[in-house]
Write a protein that holds these residues in place. Structure first.
Motif: not given
Length: 736
Positions: A99-114
């Motif tokens: 879920x993204x900031x608009x309430x809908x699901x989106x694909x997000x790439x992982x850029x860093x580990x924490x």
């Protein structure tokens, strides 16, 4: 601490930093090229490098790849609070669909580990330089996905949603997880250009940039002695070392643009003090308080124990296992015995830390121990409800049982601990202020306790303790001075601000900036000539502080409050509007704005703001009351009555609601409902002067003279010195 003097680097057009004039620091940003990296450190410090490699500092943040990522991204799904996150790979890259900031699901790439253990978080890049930490994390001990806040429902529009401010890497995480971080936030565009020299917490994050150190070593050889820019050496005093570690191991507010090793910790950060909701009433950890605020409470800190007495400086691991760690200082023949701990030897129950360092889980699975090293006090738990080590293990028993058995084993408590005076104040006991005042002035107590007592005392109305506060503005403790300035600044008057003027030249930046804010009600023209130069310098520090932290809602509100102190309502409104822009469901801001709109006769905007608050928080009674008062002033009486009727239901104990509603019914000549409302209010507070007088007046003008006289008799009985009531009675008696 010796201020860091940089070497000249013409290539970067970076000049030597001049020594600070007086107390004012240069504030210069250190170029990334001055940080040489851990591989350079390894050339001479191989043993230390080997210890550091693989540590939590080393793994604080890494580029996401098949080596650094521990989580299962093999087409795994995890659902919590109605949100399903799908973790998968695409080629060599790692992705999540959530879920993204608009309430809908989106694909997000992982850029860093924490981080690495006991959990690992994953960072996603958003537009405008924003980097966000996923709420779903990987449990690297149990090898499973989990929700950091499984019992806490967060709507996508909230500031706490992972895609918004609450889990923003730039302002919530970066400063402590990388080396030489500059946040570089632009308020106008709400964008970041965050930079760091080294991605993780490398050697130079603690010891300072290596360029000057390496240059001096090369030039001086065997004659080199660590000094100047080199930080955290064997010569660093115990309490100074605690402060240097603390900048990343405490909950705090930032005051400098970026940490550059100048000055001391209090030139860059001010720690969260002990107060309700963040700490337990006796000072134990409650919210995510980290370590510093606890350790400063301890007798260990007061007696020169420092972080590295227990923790290896490079591996970060404990130096010894079990009670051997404590036995470095505490004679085992005296303390590691059943005569002391009353538990079976060599068990979890006999470990020192389980009685004297209880802890809590944060972020789902991260157990952190309280570093205040306190004696269990179940007797205080009985009084104030705070936890204790006894019932923490004996979960089938209550605090009363623990207190009784503690007394049987150890006898009566034979010394007064600060918590006995702090807890009544934090829990707002009627006489709780007495102990707080004693703590404030008791220089045998830890500084953080004295400062916290000063802060908490303001909950009893700082106006009542001005003289007590003024005596602490010259206290030798900067923590106490800072907390005291904050308390006095909360009073809406300029009567005491002249006492802040000397603090414009305080040795600590945090105190200077707090003093400047406290002087907000004074114009620059009113500043005495002797302080004008310092005022100008601290003004720059203050506005840089606001600029640096302007990505926080609280800072934008603070800016608005400053402009209100200055009498510039237009700029205050702009500041509050900008705060609302980054946290649109923060109704405290919206109510402040509505009030300002109302005061500046922007009635349509005020009405809209009040109605939005009602829509978002329909159970919040005060907003109905505020809207009603505005309607009444605009002579929209019927609408005002509707809102006050709602307010009565939401706030049945609030006398002012009954009073104003009764008056409006009276204005509409609805005397029956007016009488009914005043009587309902008197059932809540039978001696309320305003309600009694209003009811008497209502009876008087409706020719119910005997009823009116009975009420006035009651008023005279309650308030015999009020001559108006006697005159009122005479008028009523002449009617007969």
């Amino acid at each position: 601490m010796i201020s860091f003097i940089f070497s000249c680097d013409k290539k970067e057009n970076y000049k030597d930093v001049e020594k600070s004039e007086g107390v004012f620091l240069s504030g210069k940003i250190i170029p990334d090229s001055h940080f040489l990296g851990d591989q350079k450190c390894k050339e001479c410090h191989q043993d230390q490098f080997k210890s550091w490699e693989g540590s939590d500092h080393d793994k604080a943040m890494e580029i996401a790849d098949s080596i650094s990522i521990l989580g299962d991204f093999n087409n795994q799904k995890y659902t919590s609070q109605g949100v399903t996150s799908h973790f998968y790979k695409k080629g060599k890259d790692f992705y999540v669909n959530t879920e993204g900031p608009d309430g809908e699901n989106h694909d997000y790439k992982i850029v860093y580990t924490f981080g690495v253990t006991p959990l690992q978080q994953y960072i996603v890049q958003f537009p405008d330089g924003h980097y966000q930490c996923l709420r779903t994390a990987w449990d690297s001990v149990k090898n499973k996905w989990f929700d950091l806040y499984p019992d806490f429902k967060v709507v996508h529009s909230e500031w706490l949603h992972w895609s918004r401010g609450g889990l923003n890497w730039n302002n919530m995480c970066a400063d402590c997880h990388s080396t030489n971080v500059r946040k570089n936030y632009d308020e106008a565009t709400h964008s970041y250009d965050t930079k760091f020299a080294i991605i993780d917490v490398n050697c130079e994050a603690c010891h300072g940039p290596g360029q000057e150190h390496v240059t001096n070593v090369n030039e001086l050889g065997k004659d080199y002695v660590a000094s100047g820019s080199f930080q955290m050496t064997t010569d660093t005093s115990p309490q100074e070392l605690v402060d240097q570690c603390a900048r990343c191991h405490m909950r705090r507010e930032q005051f400098s643009e970026a940490f550059n090793f100048e000055g001391t910790m209090l030139d860059h950060y001010f720690p969260q003090l002990i107060e309700g909701g963040l700490y337990e009433a006796d000072g134990q950890i409650l919210d995510e308080d980290y370590v510093y605020g606890s350790f400063l409470q301890s007798k260990m800190y007061q007696n020169g124990v420092t972080c590295t007495n227990c923790h290896d400086a490079h591996t970060l691991k404990l130096k010894y296992d079990g009670n051997k760690l404590c036995a470095q200082c505490h004679v085992p023949e005296k303390y590691d015995t059943t005569e002391h701990h009353f538990h079976q030897p060599n068990t979890e129950s006999s470990k020192c830390i389980n009685c004297h360092m209880t802890g809590k889980f944060y972020m789902g699975n991260d157990f952190r121990r309280d570093h205040s090293f306190r004696v269990p006090r179940p007797d205080l738990s009985v009084k104030y409800g705070n936890p204790n080590a006894c019932t923490g293990c004996h979960e089938d028993k209550d605090n009363a049982w623990a207190a009784e058995n503690f007394k049987k084993l150890f006898g009566e408590v034979d010394s007064i601990h600060f918590s006995e005076k702090l807890a009544p104040g934090i829990t707002m006991q009627p006489d709780g202020h007495v102990g707080l005042i004693e703590l404030m002035h008791d220089k045998q107590q830890p500084d953080i306790i004295r400062a916290s007592a000063s802060k908490v005392l303001s909950n009893y109305n700082a106006q009542n303790f001005v003289e007590e506060y003024i005596t602490l503005l010259n206290d030798e403790s900067a923590l106490v001075r800072g907390a005291t300035v904050d308390a006095l600044s909360s009073i809406n008057t300029t009567d005491y601000t002249s006492y802040f003027l000397p603090l414009l030249e305080d040795t600590k930046r945090t105190v200077r900036i707090k003093a400047f804010y406290g002087l907000g009600g004074v114009t620059e023209a009113e500043i005495p000539e002797v302080y004008k130069e310092s005022y100008g310098k601290v003004k720059q520090e203050f506005f840089l502080h606001l600029k640096t932290n302007s990505d926080f809602v609280g800072t934008r509100m603070k800016k608005g409050d400053y402009y209100l102190k200055q009498g510039d309502v237009a700029k205050a409104i702009i500041s509050f509007e900008s705060a609302l822009a980054i946290d649109n469901i923060n109704n405290q801001i919206r109510i402040n704005l509505a009030t300002l709109y109302y005061n500046t006769q922007q009635y349509e905007k005020a009405e809209e703001a009040f109605k939005i608050v009602i829509e978002q928080e329909p159970e919040y009674g005060p907003v109905y009351y505020s809207l009603a008062l505005m309607y009444a002033e605009l002579n929209r009486v019927d609408e005002a009555i509707v809102q006050l009727e709602k307010a009565v239901k939401k706030m049945p104990e609030n006398i002012r609601v009954y009073y104003n509603l009764g008056l409006l019914y009276d204005k509409q000549q609805d005397y029956k409902n007016s009488e009914k409302t005043f009587i309902a209010g008197l059932k809540v507070d039978a001696t309320n002067e305003s309600l009694l007088y209003a009811l008497a007046y209502l009876y008087s003008k409706s020719n119910q003279t005997e009823k009116a006289k009975n009420i006035v008799y009651r008023l005279i009985e309650l308030y015999p010195n009020n001559q108006e009531y006697k005159s009122f009675l005479n008028q009523l008696e002449r009617r007969v």
